[in-house]
Enzyme design. Sequence first.
Site, PDB file in Angstrom:
ATOM      1  CB  CYS A  65       0.527  -0.151  -7.749  1.00  0.00           C
ATOM      2  SG  CYS A  65      -0.646  -1.520  -7.856  1.00  0.00           S
ATOM      3  CB  CYS A 101      -3.087  -0.179  -8.721  1.00  0.00           C
ATOM      4  SG  CYS A 101      -2.230  -1.316  -7.614  1.00  0.00           S
ATOM      5  CB  CYS A 165     -15.669  25.900 -10.455  1.00  0.00           C
ATOM      6  SG  CYS A 165     -16.099  24.234 -10.987  1.00  0.00           S
ATOM      7  CB  CYS A 168     -18.348  29.271  -4.955  1.00  0.00           C
ATOM      8  SG  CYS A 168     -20.138  29.050  -4.933  1.00  0.00           S
ATOM      9  CG  HIS A 169     -14.057  27.655  -5.546  1.00  0.00           C
ATOM     10  ND1 HIS A 169     -13.448  27.095  -4.450  1.00  0.00           N
ATOM     11  CD2 HIS A 169     -15.169  26.909  -5.768  1.00  0.00           C
ATOM     12  CE1 HIS A 169     -14.149  26.054  -4.036  1.00  0.00           C
ATOM     13  NE2 HIS A 169     -15.194  25.920  -4.820  1.00  0.00           N
ATOM     14  NE  ARG A 211     -17.553  19.656  -2.541  1.00  0.00           N
ATOM     15  CZ  ARG A 211     -18.566  20.043  -1.795  1.00  0.00           C
ATOM     16  NH1 ARG A 211     -18.417  20.153  -0.486  1.00  0.00           N
ATOM     17  NH2 ARG A 211     -19.744  20.303  -2.316  1.00  0.00           N
ATOM     18  CB  CYS A 215     -19.133  21.384  -6.776  1.00  0.00           C
ATOM     19  SG  CYS A 215     -18.173  21.710  -5.284  1.00  0.00           S
TER      20      CYS A 215
END
Length: 255
Positions: A65, A101, A165, A168-169, A211, A215
């Site tokens: 691959c 793959c 998002c 918080c970020h 993740r 969130c």
Amino acid sequence: MRAWVWGAFLVLTALAQGTDPREEAKRQKELLLQTAGILPTELVVQQGEELFNRKGPFGKTMAECDFGLGKGILEGAAARLPRYFLDTGRVEDLDGRIVTCMTRVQGFKPQEVKRPEVVAIAFYIASKSTGHKIQVRLLFPEERALYALGEKLFYARSGQRDLGCATCHVTYVKRRAGVLPYADVLGKDLSWTHWPAYRYSNDQTWTMQDRIRACYGNIGHPQPSLYSMPILALELFLAYNNNGAVVEEWPAFVR
């Protein structure tokens, strides 16, 4: 061995309150090494390597691959994803490329692709990018379009709690949990460089896809499906904005 080791280990984590997440992660790693002599990340990487070298129905291993740098070349490949692939005509992240793959090259049927195996293989391939810098490009129209979508999704507020998002970020990046778990000295969020990872707080192995889905669940928004366009768009946005950041450790060991 895993059940009792991890169970005892999680008891130890419950005692840690109000500490720097980075320092606490280091402490928990040391405790686990003293107790078990090996980290969960190492075990999953080993499993991923075995799966990588397993032959599929077509008699081929994943060494056949191309993950962006040529067949079987893994050194630094994960640090350059997501990216557009000519053979599929679409942008793919590490998870998606593994699925491509397994199905196109190895001959597994889509229903035979197991999520835990994809995660283990992702851990193994990502381990080959430890120490490399993130290098994600926007050369193809498909990459630029997906980045634009990712940017919109990153700043959009939605869900039952009217959060997104960026809440918080970006907006409250200096107020979260007292000490940011993933930020450089300038306060730039570097969360991208910490996934895939083992979460010692709940004994889970996650890629960035997991993740992001978590969130969305935290903000009360329906979780996007694995391998879906919203997740891929957010990944491309995050990765591109972390260009130049050095991957300290993949897979990581986080709270």
